[in-house]
Motif scaffolding. Structure first.
Motif, short mmCIF file in Angstrom:
data_model
loop_
_atom_site.label_atom_id
_atom_site.label_comp_id
_atom_site.label_asym_id
_atom_site.label_seq_id
_atom_site.Cartn_x
_atom_site.Cartn_y
_atom_site.Cartn_z
N UNK A 29 0.84 -1.19 0.00
CA UNK A 29 0.00 0.00 0.00
C UNK A 29 0.88 1.25 0.00
N UNK A 30 0.55 2.22 -0.84
CA UNK A 30 1.38 3.41 -0.98
C UNK A 30 1.39 4.27 0.28
N UNK A 73 -2.01 -9.86 11.87
CA UNK A 73 -0.74 -10.43 11.41
C UNK A 73 -0.69 -11.91 11.72
N UNK A 74 0.15 -12.62 11.01
CA UNK A 74 0.40 -14.03 11.25
C UNK A 74 1.79 -14.37 10.77
N UNK A 75 2.25 -15.56 11.11
CA UNK A 75 3.53 -16.08 10.64
C UNK A 75 3.28 -17.34 9.84
N UNK A 76 4.07 -17.53 8.77
CA UNK A 76 3.99 -18.76 7.99
C UNK A 76 5.39 -19.32 7.82
N UNK A 77 5.53 -20.60 8.09
CA UNK A 77 6.84 -21.26 7.98
C UNK A 77 7.18 -21.52 6.52
N UNK A 78 8.47 -21.31 6.17
CA UNK A 78 8.92 -21.49 4.78
C UNK A 78 10.22 -22.27 4.74
N UNK A 79 10.57 -22.75 3.55
CA UNK A 79 11.86 -23.42 3.38
C UNK A 79 12.93 -22.40 3.02
N UNK A 128 6.76 -18.83 17.66
CA UNK A 128 7.26 -19.91 16.78
C UNK A 128 7.65 -21.13 17.60
N UNK A 129 7.30 -22.29 17.10
CA UNK A 129 7.55 -23.54 17.81
C UNK A 129 8.78 -24.27 17.29
N UNK A 130 9.12 -24.06 16.02
CA UNK A 130 10.27 -24.73 15.41
C UNK A 130 11.15 -23.68 14.74
N UNK A 131 12.40 -24.04 14.47
CA UNK A 131 13.30 -23.11 13.80
C UNK A 131 13.02 -23.08 12.30
N UNK A 132 13.58 -22.09 11.63
CA UNK A 132 13.43 -22.00 10.18
C UNK A 132 13.12 -20.58 9.72
N UNK A 133 12.79 -20.47 8.44
CA UNK A 133 12.36 -19.19 7.87
C UNK A 133 10.86 -18.99 8.13
N UNK A 134 10.51 -17.76 8.49
CA UNK A 134 9.10 -17.40 8.67
C UNK A 134 8.82 -16.12 7.89
N UNK A 135 7.66 -16.08 7.25
CA UNK A 135 7.23 -14.83 6.63
C UNK A 135 6.17 -14.21 7.53
N UNK A 136 6.40 -12.96 7.91
CA UNK A 136 5.43 -12.22 8.69
C UNK A 136 4.49 -11.49 7.74
N UNK A 141 -8.22 -5.94 8.38
CA UNK A 141 -9.56 -6.50 8.68
C UNK A 141 -9.58 -8.02 8.68
N UNK A 142 -8.48 -8.64 9.05
CA UNK A 142 -8.44 -10.10 9.14
C UNK A 142 -8.50 -10.81 7.81
N UNK A 143 -8.33 -10.08 6.71
CA UNK A 143 -8.45 -10.64 5.36
C UNK A 143 -7.09 -10.63 4.68
N UNK A 144 -6.51 -11.80 4.44
CA UNK A 144 -5.19 -11.88 3.82
C UNK A 144 -5.20 -11.48 2.35
N UNK A 145 -6.37 -11.24 1.79
CA UNK A 145 -6.43 -10.68 0.45
C UNK A 145 -6.17 -9.18 0.47
N UNK A 146 -6.23 -8.58 1.67
CA UNK A 146 -5.93 -7.15 1.84
C UNK A 146 -4.55 -7.00 2.48
N UNK A 147 -3.55 -7.50 1.81
CA UNK A 147 -2.19 -7.52 2.36
C UNK A 147 -1.62 -6.11 2.46
N UNK A 148 -0.98 -5.83 3.59
CA UNK A 148 -0.35 -4.54 3.84
C UNK A 148 1.15 -4.62 3.61
N UNK A 149 1.80 -5.61 4.23
CA UNK A 149 3.23 -5.77 4.06
C UNK A 149 3.64 -7.18 4.45
#
Length: 418
Positions: A29-30, A73-79, A128-136, A141-149
């Protein structure tokens, strides 16, 4: 009918195997500005924490639209390639899977009104429960289609030791420009059956994802040590020290500032930038591409640092017929887009202006040639072995039969302080 079914089957197989674009640091978002994300011990530091420790990372950003909005916000584990891991959120997160940012303050005594949001992780709701890469992910409004950053977070469980050195390139033609990193990983703390397939190491220069090199196999194995020193690997362009400017105060001209105008907004004219691709290296001190939000005239830069329209002009000795110039740094995630593109005019110079918060900023120019369409940050900046750079080394481990990749080692090396 049989051929139709076969075609449908092939389509779904290809769709299942297709990779989504890797997650990266980005602002969608600008009106969202001045995004900071770092280990809370030191501003602008690498966003890495140790699993199970009391370390935290701090996220801060401004919303120039004013008022308050509901940001989740949420965290997602990645490779290691920043693709989503094949495990559920319950397997990598304790407590809740998402939460709301509730820490915010309004700007005070500034021309530009904004709301500053801040978040620390881990917290009582997201751990976080395990080590690794995470994307924040931060969204509205709780909608991941309205991503801010989005921001890249590293959570390490230190189980290996990393030792590294920087030397000039082994290639004769590159010895005056390139820095070669040789390193060793001691895996005695891991149960590794096949190091060539279970361990891989990622190197970055100045925490800049675009420079990342992923080492999938070691050059050779010496006991429990994995050695990476092949002549053809981990050869980085030394590049040049970053350019910089200082707007900690808008009451007087500091280094690199030509004029400051105050009306309904702050306008700062910077001195002209020359093409720095010269035969010899010149020693300059920089912050390796980082930026710091600071205000000498206030008490809390989160709310009383003002914004200014910063005007840049570059003598690239190149025209729009040759290519396009961009301005990048950690402040804009090194993104090459319309917001970082410079415009060429009849005077033979390149221009742009950016709305930036008060502070100290490193930046550089990237050239994209019309013929190759490849970005190159040495054409306008120069390329020298003597340049001081920081290197980050991240060791990933995927155990046999595991569905995710762990981050089991981290090391940092400074080319000038070995």
């Amino acid at each position: 009918m049989k051929s139709l079914l076969s075609g449908i089957l092939v389509f779904f197989c290809l769709a299942a195997n297709a990779q989504t674009p890797p997650f990266e640091n980005n602002v969608y978002r600008h009106e969202i500005k001045s995004v900071e994300f770092y280990n809370s011990k030191k501003a602008s530091s690498f966003p890495i924490i140790t699993l199970g420790s009391d370390e935290t990372v701090t996220l801060g950003f401004d919303d120039l639209s004013g008022g308050t909005r509901t940001f989740n916000y949420t965290l997602q584990h990645c490779d290691a390639n920043w693709q989503p891991s094949k495990i559920t959120s319950a397997e990598y997160l304790e407590s809740y899977t998402d939460d709301r940012i509730t820490d915010y303050i309004y700007s005070s005594a500034t021309y530009q009104k904004y709301t500053h949001y801040q978040l620390k992780l881990p917290n009582q709701n997201i751990i976080p429960k395990v080590s690794g890469n995470y994307i924040l992910k931060v969204y509205e409004d709780g909608d991941q289609q309205k991503m801010i950053l989005t921001r890249r977070l590293y959570v390490v469980a230190q189980k290996v030791a990393v030792a590294a050195t920087v030397q000039s390139s082994n290639k004769v033609l590159l010895r005056r420009t390139n820095q070669k990193v040789n390193f060793t990983v001691d895996c005695s703390g891991l149960q590794v059956q096949n190091p060539r397939t279970e361990v891989r190491v990622l190197l970055m220069q100045n925490a800049r994802p675009g420079t990342a090199l992923l080492n999938n196999t070691p050059t050779y194995i010496r006991g429990t040590q994995l050695v990476y020193n092949d002549v053809d690997i981990n050869d980085f362009a030394g590049r040049n020290e970053f350019r910089h400017f200082d707007t900690r105060t808008l009451k007087l001209n500091s280094e690199r500032i030509s004029k400051i105008y105050k009306d309904t907004a702050n306008t700062v004219m910077l001195l002209g930038d020359p093409n720095r691709n010269l035969p010899d290296y010149t020693l300059l001190y920089d912050n390796d591409g980082k930026f710091f939000i600071l205000n000498q005239d206030g008490t809390d830069p989160r709310r009383d640092a003002d914004y200014a329209y910063m005007y840049f002009n570059l003598a690239a000795n190149k025209t729009a017929a040759d290519g396009t110039a961009y301005i990048v740094g950690q402040f804009n995630d090194y993104q090459l887009d319309d917001r970082s593109r410079l415009q060429y005019d009849d005077s033979g110079r390149w221009y742009t202006h950016l709305q930036l918060k008060q502070g100290v900023y490193d930046y550089e120019y990237v050239w994209v040639d019309n013929a190759t369409q490849k970005p190159d940050d040495t054409t306008l900046e120069g390329n020298y072995f003597e340049t001081e750079n920081e290197y980050q080394m991240l060791v990933y481990y995927r155990q046999v039969g595991s569905r995710y990749e762990q981050l089991v080692g981290y090391g940092q090396l400074n080319s000038a302080k070995q």
